[in-house]
Scaffold this motif. Sequence first.
Motif, mmCIF file in Angstrom:
data_model
loop_
_atom_site.group_PDB
_atom_site.id
_atom_site.type_symbol
_atom_site.label_atom_id
_atom_site.label_comp_id
_atom_site.label_asym_id
_atom_site.label_seq_id
_atom_site.Cartn_x
_atom_site.Cartn_y
_atom_site.Cartn_z
ATOM 1 N N LEU A 13 0.854 -1.182 0.000
ATOM 2 C CA LEU A 13 0.000 0.000 0.000
ATOM 3 C C LEU A 13 0.888 1.228 0.000
ATOM 4 O O LEU A 13 1.565 1.528 0.984
ATOM 5 C CB LEU A 13 -0.923 0.007 1.215
ATOM 6 C CG LEU A 13 -1.909 1.155 1.310
ATOM 7 C CD1 LEU A 13 -2.843 1.173 0.104
ATOM 8 C CD2 LEU A 13 -2.710 1.048 2.601
ATOM 9 N N GLY A 14 0.904 1.905 -1.127
ATOM 10 C CA GLY A 14 1.613 3.169 -1.277
ATOM 11 C C GLY A 14 0.557 4.202 -1.625
ATOM 12 O O GLY A 14 -0.400 4.407 -0.885
ATOM 13 N N ARG A 15 0.687 4.804 -2.798
ATOM 14 C CA ARG A 15 -0.372 5.704 -3.267
ATOM 15 C C ARG A 15 -1.634 4.919 -3.582
ATOM 16 O O ARG A 15 -2.725 5.450 -3.541
ATOM 17 C CB ARG A 15 0.090 6.482 -4.498
ATOM 18 C CG ARG A 15 1.154 7.534 -4.165
ATOM 19 C CD ARG A 15 1.516 8.344 -5.363
ATOM 20 N NE ARG A 15 2.303 7.473 -6.259
ATOM 21 C CZ ARG A 15 2.574 7.754 -7.507
ATOM 22 N NH1 ARG A 15 2.133 8.858 -8.050
ATOM 23 N NH2 ARG A 15 3.292 6.937 -8.223
ATOM 24 N N LYS A 16 -1.460 3.655 -3.918
ATOM 25 C CA LYS A 16 -2.583 2.753 -4.156
ATOM 26 C C LYS A 16 -2.163 1.351 -3.749
ATOM 27 O O LYS A 16 -0.973 1.046 -3.612
ATOM 28 C CB LYS A 16 -3.000 2.780 -5.632
ATOM 29 C CG LYS A 16 -1.914 2.316 -6.581
ATOM 30 C CD LYS A 16 -2.380 2.384 -8.018
ATOM 31 C CE LYS A 16 -1.270 1.842 -8.930
ATOM 32 N NZ LYS A 16 -1.700 1.752 -10.299
ATOM 33 N N GLN A 17 -3.131 0.481 -3.548
ATOM 34 C CA GLN A 17 -2.838 -0.912 -3.209
ATOM 35 C C GLN A 17 -2.444 -1.645 -4.477
ATOM 36 O O GLN A 17 -3.065 -1.479 -5.524
ATOM 37 C CB GLN A 17 -4.058 -1.572 -2.581
ATOM 38 C CG GLN A 17 -3.803 -2.960 -2.082
ATOM 39 C CD GLN A 17 -5.020 -3.576 -1.406
ATOM 40 O OE1 GLN A 17 -6.056 -2.959 -1.302
ATOM 41 N NE2 GLN A 17 -4.884 -4.796 -0.962
ATOM 42 N N GLN A 18 -1.379 -2.451 -4.396
ATOM 43 C CA GLN A 18 -0.961 -3.213 -5.556
ATOM 44 C C GLN A 18 -0.390 -4.563 -5.153
ATOM 45 O O GLN A 18 0.072 -4.744 -4.036
ATOM 46 C CB GLN A 18 0.020 -2.429 -6.410
ATOM 47 C CG GLN A 18 1.216 -1.872 -5.687
ATOM 48 C CD GLN A 18 1.991 -0.900 -6.563
ATOM 49 O OE1 GLN A 18 2.189 -1.140 -7.751
ATOM 50 N NE2 GLN A 18 2.425 0.191 -5.997
ATOM 51 N N TYR A 19 -0.462 -5.483 -6.092
ATOM 52 C CA TYR A 19 0.080 -6.826 -5.897
ATOM 53 C C TYR A 19 1.475 -6.867 -6.487
ATOM 54 O O TYR A 19 1.714 -6.417 -7.612
ATOM 55 C CB TYR A 19 -0.816 -7.866 -6.580
ATOM 56 C CG TYR A 19 -0.239 -9.266 -6.533
ATOM 57 C CD1 TYR A 19 -0.063 -9.914 -5.322
ATOM 58 C CD2 TYR A 19 0.129 -9.934 -7.687
ATOM 59 C CE1 TYR A 19 0.475 -11.191 -5.260
ATOM 60 C CE2 TYR A 19 0.657 -11.207 -7.646
ATOM 61 C CZ TYR A 19 0.826 -11.835 -6.430
ATOM 62 O OH TYR A 19 1.354 -13.096 -6.376
ATOM 63 N N PHE A 20 2.411 -7.414 -5.735
ATOM 64 C CA PHE A 20 3.790 -7.545 -6.181
ATOM 65 C C PHE A 20 4.145 -9.035 -6.207
ATOM 66 O O PHE A 20 4.331 -9.647 -5.152
ATOM 67 C CB PHE A 20 4.716 -6.785 -5.218
ATOM 68 C CG PHE A 20 6.138 -6.706 -5.695
ATOM 69 C CD1 PHE A 20 6.541 -5.706 -6.561
ATOM 70 C CD2 PHE A 20 7.063 -7.648 -5.290
ATOM 71 C CE1 PHE A 20 7.844 -5.641 -7.012
ATOM 72 C CE2 PHE A 20 8.371 -7.604 -5.737
ATOM 73 C CZ PHE A 20 8.765 -6.589 -6.595
ATOM 74 N N PRO A 21 4.189 -9.653 -7.404
ATOM 75 C CA PRO A 21 4.542 -11.070 -7.477
ATOM 76 C C PRO A 21 5.995 -11.276 -7.058
ATOM 77 O O PRO A 21 6.862 -10.467 -7.386
ATOM 78 C CB PRO A 21 4.348 -11.435 -8.945
ATOM 79 C CG PRO A 21 4.139 -10.172 -9.681
ATOM 80 C CD PRO A 21 3.928 -9.068 -8.696
ATOM 81 N N CYS A 22 6.249 -12.331 -6.317
ATOM 82 C CA CYS A 22 7.594 -12.621 -5.815
ATOM 83 C C CYS A 22 8.081 -13.970 -6.316
ATOM 84 O O CYS A 22 7.282 -14.839 -6.675
ATOM 85 C CB CYS A 22 7.591 -12.624 -4.284
ATOM 86 S SG CYS A 22 7.151 -11.034 -3.557
ATOM 87 N N LYS A 23 9.381 -14.147 -6.276
ATOM 88 C CA LYS A 23 9.984 -15.422 -6.635
ATOM 89 C C LYS A 23 9.897 -16.358 -5.433
ATOM 90 O O LYS A 23 10.213 -15.969 -4.316
ATOM 91 C CB LYS A 23 11.447 -15.217 -7.035
ATOM 92 C CG LYS A 23 12.140 -16.483 -7.476
ATOM 93 C CD LYS A 23 13.566 -16.195 -7.913
ATOM 94 C CE LYS A 23 14.231 -17.498 -8.316
ATOM 95 N NZ LYS A 23 15.630 -17.288 -8.663
ATOM 96 N N ASN A 24 9.469 -17.590 -5.683
ATOM 97 C CA ASN A 24 9.409 -18.610 -4.643
ATOM 98 C C ASN A 24 10.747 -19.346 -4.637
ATOM 99 O O ASN A 24 11.059 -20.087 -5.558
ATOM 100 C CB ASN A 24 8.266 -19.589 -4.914
ATOM 101 C CG ASN A 24 8.133 -20.652 -3.847
ATOM 102 O OD1 ASN A 24 8.949 -20.769 -2.951
ATOM 103 N ND2 ASN A 24 7.082 -21.442 -3.946
ATOM 104 N N ILE A 25 11.530 -19.135 -3.576
ATOM 105 C CA ILE A 25 12.852 -19.752 -3.505
ATOM 106 C C ILE A 25 12.880 -20.971 -2.579
ATOM 107 O O ILE A 25 13.956 -21.432 -2.182
ATOM 108 C CB ILE A 25 13.928 -18.724 -3.094
ATOM 109 C CG1 ILE A 25 13.640 -18.131 -1.722
ATOM 110 C CG2 ILE A 25 14.070 -17.645 -4.165
ATOM 111 C CD1 ILE A 25 14.782 -17.282 -1.171
ATOM 112 N N ALA A 26 11.714 -21.506 -2.257
ATOM 113 C CA ALA A 26 11.637 -22.686 -1.386
ATOM 114 C C ALA A 26 12.347 -23.871 -2.041
ATOM 115 O O ALA A 26 12.374 -23.999 -3.268
ATOM 116 C CB ALA A 26 10.182 -23.048 -1.108
#
Length: 109
Positions: free
Chosen positions: A27-40
């Motif tokens: 949540l910054g100026r708007k809510q957004q989704y940030f996809p991440c790398k799964n390093i499991a």
Amino acid sequence: MRKHILTAIQTHAAAEYPKECCGLLALGRKQQYFPCKNIATEPNEEFCIAPEDYAAAEDLGEVIGIVHSSPGRHQPAVTARPGDVRSHSNALAHPELAGRRPADGGAHR
């Protein structure tokens, strides 16, 4: 949650299948989704957010949620607020642990 965020999560989950996808809500100026790398080490069974992805999401704003898919389950994505789930809370309180596998399960599922 807004429709465009749900769509982004579902698209990410579909692209990563059969591996578990993971990402962050910021949540910054708007809510957004940030996809991440799964390093499991077992990405088909668990997730571990790459520390550099966590840091990049923080640059966008406050991290307000963790998202991960649960392949083979009924819902394509599950969200958790920081601190709601013990396995997520250490990753949020201590992002430097996100790339490690602490004994208590800290940053992974």
